[in-house]
Design a protein around this motif. Structure first.
Motif, PDB file in Angstrom:
ATOM      1  N   ILE A  34       0.783  -0.678   0.040  1.00 47.26           N
ATOM      2  CA  ILE A  34      -0.079  -0.245  -0.147  1.00 47.26           C
ATOM      3  C   ILE A  34       0.956   1.267  -0.215  1.00 47.26           C
ATOM      4  O   ILE A  34       0.498   2.462  -0.075  1.00 47.26           O
ATOM      5  N   SER A  37       2.781   1.641  -3.217  1.00 50.59           N
ATOM      6  CA  SER A  37       1.683   2.213  -4.523  1.00 50.59           C
ATOM      7  C   SER A  37       1.111   3.630  -4.475  1.00 50.59           C
ATOM      8  O   SER A  37       0.844   4.809  -3.625  1.00 50.59           O
ATOM      9  N   GLU A  39      -2.106   4.736  -6.614  1.00 52.33           N
ATOM     10  CA  GLU A  39      -3.705   4.753  -6.024  1.00 52.33           C
ATOM     11  C   GLU A  39      -3.480   3.642  -5.302  1.00 52.33           C
ATOM     12  O   GLU A  39      -3.962   2.963  -6.625  1.00 52.33           O
ATOM     13  N   PRO A  40      -3.299   3.104  -3.969  1.00 51.53           N
ATOM     14  CA  PRO A  40      -3.661   2.718  -3.596  1.00 51.53           C
ATOM     15  C   PRO A  40      -5.768   1.739  -3.637  1.00 51.53           C
ATOM     16  O   PRO A  40      -6.022   2.576  -3.222  1.00 51.53           O
ATOM     17  N   SER A  41      -5.769   0.634  -4.557  1.00 51.27           N
ATOM     18  CA  SER A  41      -7.223   0.586  -4.372  1.00 51.27           C
ATOM     19  C   SER A  41      -7.751   0.522  -2.908  1.00 51.27           C
ATOM     20  O   SER A  41      -7.823   0.323  -2.209  1.00 51.27           O
ATOM     21  N   GLU A  42      -9.392   0.170  -2.986  1.00 52.37           N
ATOM     22  CA  GLU A  42      -9.979   0.126  -1.272  1.00 52.37           C
ATOM     23  C   GLU A  42      -9.867  -0.952  -1.136  1.00 52.37           C
ATOM     24  O   GLU A  42      -9.883  -1.303  -0.399  1.00 52.37           O
ATOM     25  N   PHE A  43      -9.429  -2.091  -2.073  1.00 54.82           N
ATOM     26  CA  PHE A  43      -9.861  -3.460  -1.466  1.00 54.82           C
ATOM     27  C   PHE A  43      -8.482  -3.566  -0.722  1.00 54.82           C
ATOM     28  O   PHE A  43      -8.516  -4.741   0.150  1.00 54.82           O
ATOM     29  N   GLY A  44      -7.627  -2.519  -1.114  1.00 52.10           N
ATOM     30  CA  GLY A  44      -6.293  -2.915  -0.407  1.00 52.10           C
ATOM     31  C   GLY A  44      -6.155  -2.345   0.259  1.00 52.10           C
ATOM     32  O   GLY A  44      -6.101  -2.931   1.255  1.00 52.10           O
ATOM     33  N   TYR A  46      -8.818  -2.087   2.501  1.00 52.46           N
ATOM     34  CA  TYR A  46      -9.713  -3.308   3.256  1.00 52.46           C
ATOM     35  C   TYR A  46      -8.458  -4.013   3.384  1.00 52.46           C
ATOM     36  O   TYR A  46      -9.137  -4.376   4.473  1.00 52.46           O
TER      37      TYR A  46
END
Length: 70
Positions: A34, A37, A39-44, A46
């Motif tokens: 993270i 990253s 732009e980290p994803s919402e899943f990441g 989470y």
């Protein structure tokens, strides 16, 4: 139940410590991904929160049981 197998406290405490170390490594790996990253994803994010919550829950459990790695 007279024939029930007893689980020793020492064995349970050892398993708890192993699980704490495993979860810490998992949490740190996800945190590193993270952090790297753009732009980290919402899943990441989470997954990071879930791993952190599991780790801190087991730390509280170990403190409650009086378990340490020393």
């Amino acid at each position: 139940m007279p024939f029930r197998k007893k689980i020793k406290k020492q064995h349970v405490d050892q398993n708890l410590l192993q699980e704490i170390f495993r979860l810490k490594n998992e949490w740190m790996k996800i945190k590193d991904i993270i952090d790297r990253s753009v732009e980290p994803s919402e899943f990441g994010l989470y997954e990071l929160k879930v791993a952190e919550a599991k780790y801190f829950y087991l730390l509280r459990e170990a403190r409650h049981r009086g378990v340490s790695a020393r």
